[in-house]
Design an enzyme around this catalytic site. Structure first.
Site, PDB file in Angstrom:
ATOM      1  N   CYS A 116      34.155 -48.188  -1.193  1.00  0.00           N
ATOM      2  CA  CYS A 116      34.024 -49.453  -0.668  1.00  0.00           C
ATOM      3  C   CYS A 116      34.361 -49.494   1.128  1.00  0.00           C
ATOM      4  O   CYS A 116      34.070 -50.144   1.958  1.00  0.00           O
ATOM      5  CB  CYS A 116      34.688 -50.903  -0.940  1.00  0.00           C
ATOM      6  SG  CYS A 116      34.232 -50.737  -2.784  1.00  0.00           S
ATOM      7  N   HIS A 278      34.384 -56.379   3.797  1.00  0.00           N
ATOM      8  CA  HIS A 278      33.602 -55.785   2.956  1.00  0.00           C
ATOM      9  C   HIS A 278      33.057 -56.657   1.861  1.00  0.00           C
ATOM     10  O   HIS A 278      33.682 -57.581   1.314  1.00  0.00           O
ATOM     11  CB  HIS A 278      33.987 -54.744   2.207  1.00  0.00           C
ATOM     12  CG  HIS A 278      33.644 -54.218   0.842  1.00  0.00           C
ATOM     13  ND1 HIS A 278      32.419 -53.808   0.880  1.00  0.00           N
ATOM     14  CD2 HIS A 278      34.233 -54.132  -0.422  1.00  0.00           C
ATOM     15  CE1 HIS A 278      32.182 -53.177  -0.505  1.00  0.00           C
ATOM     16  NE2 HIS A 278      33.336 -53.608  -1.254  1.00  0.00           N
ATOM     17  N   ASN A 308      26.986 -56.334  -3.722  1.00  0.00           N
ATOM     18  CA  ASN A 308      28.128 -55.621  -3.306  1.00  0.00           C
ATOM     19  C   ASN A 308      27.483 -54.249  -3.035  1.00  0.00           C
ATOM     20  O   ASN A 308      26.852 -53.551  -3.912  1.00  0.00           O
ATOM     21  CB  ASN A 308      29.227 -55.664  -4.147  1.00  0.00           C
ATOM     22  CG  ASN A 308      30.426 -54.515  -3.620  1.00  0.00           C
ATOM     23  OD1 ASN A 308      29.880 -53.664  -2.940  1.00  0.00           O
ATOM     24  ND2 ASN A 308      31.476 -54.656  -4.170  1.00  0.00           N
TER      25      ASN A 308
HETATM   26  O1  UT7 Z   1      33.693 -53.420  -4.086  1.00  0.00           O
HETATM   27  C1  UT7 Z   1      34.556 -52.982  -5.051  1.00  0.00           C
HETATM   28  C2  UT7 Z   1      35.712 -53.951  -5.338  1.00  0.00           C
HETATM   29  N1  UT7 Z   1      35.344 -54.684  -6.375  1.00  0.00           N
HETATM   30  C3  UT7 Z   1      35.778 -55.897  -6.482  1.00  0.00           C
HETATM   31  O2  UT7 Z   1      36.337 -56.281  -5.478  1.00  0.00           O
HETATM   32  C4  UT7 Z   1      35.632 -56.833  -7.712  1.00  0.00           C
HETATM   33  C5  UT7 Z   1      36.891 -57.607  -8.003  1.00  0.00           C
HETATM   34  N2  UT7 Z   1      36.720 -58.124  -9.246  1.00  0.00           N
HETATM   35  C6  UT7 Z   1      35.790 -59.317  -9.393  1.00  0.00           C
HETATM   36  O3  UT7 Z   1      34.963 -59.571  -8.439  1.00  0.00           O
HETATM   37  C7  UT7 Z   1      35.876 -59.940 -10.653  1.00  0.00           C
HETATM   38  O4  UT7 Z   1      36.856 -59.679 -11.439  1.00  0.00           O
HETATM   39  C8  UT7 Z   1      34.567 -59.994 -11.566  1.00  0.00           C
HETATM   40  C9  UT7 Z   1      33.360 -60.890 -10.783  1.00  0.00           C
HETATM   41  C10 UT7 Z   1      34.145 -58.678 -11.803  1.00  0.00           C
HETATM   42  C11 UT7 Z   1      34.700 -60.582 -12.879  1.00  0.00           C
HETATM   43  O5  UT7 Z   1      35.179 -62.045 -12.819  1.00  0.00           O
HETATM   44  P1  UT7 Z   1      36.494 -62.348 -13.320  1.00  0.00           P
HETATM   45  O6  UT7 Z   1      36.609 -63.822 -13.134  1.00  0.00           O
HETATM   46  O7  UT7 Z   1      37.525 -61.479 -13.215  1.00  0.00           O
HETATM   47  O8  UT7 Z   1      36.207 -62.221 -15.283  1.00  0.00           O
HETATM   48  P2  UT7 Z   1      36.621 -61.398 -16.303  1.00  0.00           P
HETATM   49  O9  UT7 Z   1      36.415 -59.853 -15.875  1.00  0.00           O
HETATM   50  O10 UT7 Z   1      38.241 -61.801 -16.468  1.00  0.00           O
HETATM   51  O11 UT7 Z   1      35.849 -61.801 -17.736  1.00  0.00           O
HETATM   52  C12 UT7 Z   1      35.878 -63.391 -17.893  1.00  0.00           C
HETATM   53  C13 UT7 Z   1      34.974 -63.449 -18.896  1.00  0.00           C
HETATM   54  C14 UT7 Z   1      34.914 -62.432 -19.866  1.00  0.00           C
HETATM   55  O12 UT7 Z   1      34.794 -62.976 -21.303  1.00  0.00           O
HETATM   56  P3  UT7 Z   1      36.069 -63.634 -22.351  1.00  0.00           P
HETATM   57  O13 UT7 Z   1      36.965 -62.344 -22.541  1.00  0.00           O
HETATM   58  O14 UT7 Z   1      36.739 -64.668 -21.455  1.00  0.00           O
HETATM   59  O15 UT7 Z   1      35.065 -64.318 -23.413  1.00  0.00           O
HETATM   60  C15 UT7 Z   1      34.005 -61.300 -19.663  1.00  0.00           C
HETATM   61  O16 UT7 Z   1      33.376 -60.777 -20.842  1.00  0.00           O
HETATM   62  O17 UT7 Z   1      33.465 -63.426 -18.505  1.00  0.00           O
HETATM   63  C16 UT7 Z   1      32.751 -62.591 -19.212  1.00  0.00           C
HETATM   64  N3  UT7 Z   1      32.042 -61.770 -18.211  1.00  0.00           N
HETATM   65  C17 UT7 Z   1      30.715 -62.040 -18.081  1.00  0.00           C
HETATM   66  N4  UT7 Z   1      30.153 -63.023 -18.561  1.00  0.00           N
HETATM   67  C18 UT7 Z   1      28.896 -63.390 -18.265  1.00  0.00           C
HETATM   68  C19 UT7 Z   1      32.037 -60.817 -17.661  1.00  0.00           C
HETATM   69  N5  UT7 Z   1      30.977 -60.430 -16.930  1.00  0.00           N
HETATM   70  C20 UT7 Z   1      30.154 -61.260 -17.318  1.00  0.00           C
HETATM   71  C21 UT7 Z   1      28.865 -61.343 -16.826  1.00  0.00           C
HETATM   72  N6  UT7 Z   1      28.235 -62.666 -17.313  1.00  0.00           N
HETATM   73  N7  UT7 Z   1      28.057 -60.716 -15.885  1.00  0.00           N
END
Ligand code: UT7
Length: 351
Positions: A116, A278, A308
């Site tokens: 990134c 970014h 992204n």
């Molecule tokens: O450019 C590179 C740098 N990358 C970043 O800066 C990314 C930084 N992180 C993020 O943007 C976020 O952490 C994400 C968008 C990747 C994820 O969002 P989050 O709010 O942190 O979600 P999470 O990983 O804590 O997951 C919450 C829930 C989980 O379900 P349970 O365990 O609560 O039942 C995941 O399994 O959301 C679920 N989940 C999804 N549900 C539907 C994870 N991905 C998805 C999805 N669709 N695509």
């Protein structure tokens, strides 16, 4: 003292639009979840086996070259930032040289593997070569074809829904006037969390090698020197991300590195005309904007349309902002990035 200026800029995104609804049809996700957590509405995917990271980079580079008013043969140095190269080796820099039909061998090519923050790292490297007068015209590109390496099953949904394909390019030259162009660049790294956002296979860390058990390697019936049958069967062949850790670290490091750039040139946040972060996640950009107290017109975001695009996200956003008249002569533009490594950085530019 010479300063580096951006003499030409361009971007290319593939024409194929993949909406959140399209992703709903292949994995357990929803448009609502993706938009709420990331702000992304759609992204672009290149045409498989026709477009590559290098071909997209070439289209963006051609626009930047034309806008800079130079010819391809004027380019002295190609710097190519990507995490999704066409080949394991050689790098995309030489492939881009060939794609652009640059025949002079005095032209050098360098690949940057900083994910990134690759474009900011590339800008920092280019800036040193321009400042010392070593090179006159540097082509810096950030390009990604993520779509060829994503897990389209539900297992990969937290990573896959975020990423898109595209390319952005700039031509860097020495500025003829004082106090404009790239005022400073700031680059950082902390390898402690290297595996928290990573694509670790294929790689030599596994110690597998075809048919050489005699020397302590395990045999790999699938034939790839770095991929094993076990990795293949367990589908351990995709990027992984500890999203929450990356998010939490990003919202600390972004404001820090932006302030570092401002302080170096005795500016404050209120002097920024445009911040281009970014495009990792719209929620991260909004958090940074709030923390710095910037108004909506001072922060440029286009992740809603492209997702992204990693090393390509800053040059694509900068190019779009410029095309929309949001970057004007004399403006103070701040670029900032954070991502895998972890690596992060910023650049302050007087346009
Ligand atoms: O450019 C590179 C740098 N990358 C970043 O800066 C990314 C930084 N992180 C993020 O943007 C976020 O952490 C994400 C968008 C990747 C994820 O969002 P989050 O709010 O942190 O979600 P999470 O990983 O804590 O997951 C919450 C829930 C989980 O379900 P349970 O365990 O609560 O039942 C995941 O399994 O959301 C679920 N989940 C999804 N549900 C539907 C994870 N991905 C998805 C999805 N669709 N695509």
């Amino acid at each position: 003292m010479l300063n580096t200026k951006i003499a030409g800029i361009g971007h290319y995104v593939p024409s194929r639009i993949i909406s959140n609804k399209d992703l709903e049809s292949v994995m357990d996700t929803t448009d609502e979840w993706i938009q709420e957590r990331t702000g992304i509405q759609e992204r672009r995917y290149g045409i498989p086996h026709k477009e590559t990271t290098t071909t997209m980079a070439a289209r963006a580079a051609e626009i930047a070259i034309e806008r800079a008013g130079i010819s391809k043969e004027d380019i002295d140095f190609i710097i190519f930032a990507t995490l999704s190269p066409d080949y394991f080796f050689p790098g995309c820099g030489v492939l881009l040289q060939r794609e652009l039909k640059i025949t002079k061998t005095e032209c050098a090519a360098l690949d940057i593997r900083n994910q990134c923050s690759g474009f900011i790292y590339g800008l920092s490297v280019a800036d040193q070569f321009i400042k010392t007068g070593h090179y006159k015209n540097i082509l810096l590109v950030g390009a990604e074809m993520h779509s060829m390496g994503l897990d389209f099953t539900t297992r990969g949904r937290n990573v896959t829904v975020i990423f898109g394909d595209g390319a952005g390019a700039v031509i860097l030259q020495a500025s003829e006037t004082n106090n404009d162009g790239v005022l400073s660049t700031h680059i950082h790294s902390d390898g402690t969390y290297a595996e928290e956002l990573a694509f670790i296979n294929p790689g030599c860390h596994g110690g597998y090698h075809l048919g050489t058990e005699k020397f302590g390697y395990q045999n790999n019936t699938y034939g790839g020197i770095f991929l094993t049958q076990k990795m293949w069967e367990e589908e351990d062949i995709y990027p992984n991300m500890n999203g929450q850790l990356v998010f939490k670290t990003a919202i600390t490091k972004f404001p820090e590195v932006i302030q570092e750039a401002l302080q170096k040139s005795n500016y404050s946040v209120s002097d920024i005309d445009l911040l281009i972060p970014h495009q990792a996640n719209l929620r991260i950009s909004q958090f940074i904007q709030k923390k710095l107290g910037l108004s909506d017109d001072k922060v440029f975001n286009n992740i809603q349309k492209y997702g992204n695009t990693t090393a390509a996200s800053i040059p694509i956003a900068l190019s779009e902002a410029w095309e929309q008249g949001k970057v004007k002569d004399g403006d103070l533009v701040c670029l900032a990035a954070f991502g895998s490594g972890f690596t992060w950085g910023s650049a302050l530019i007087k346009w």
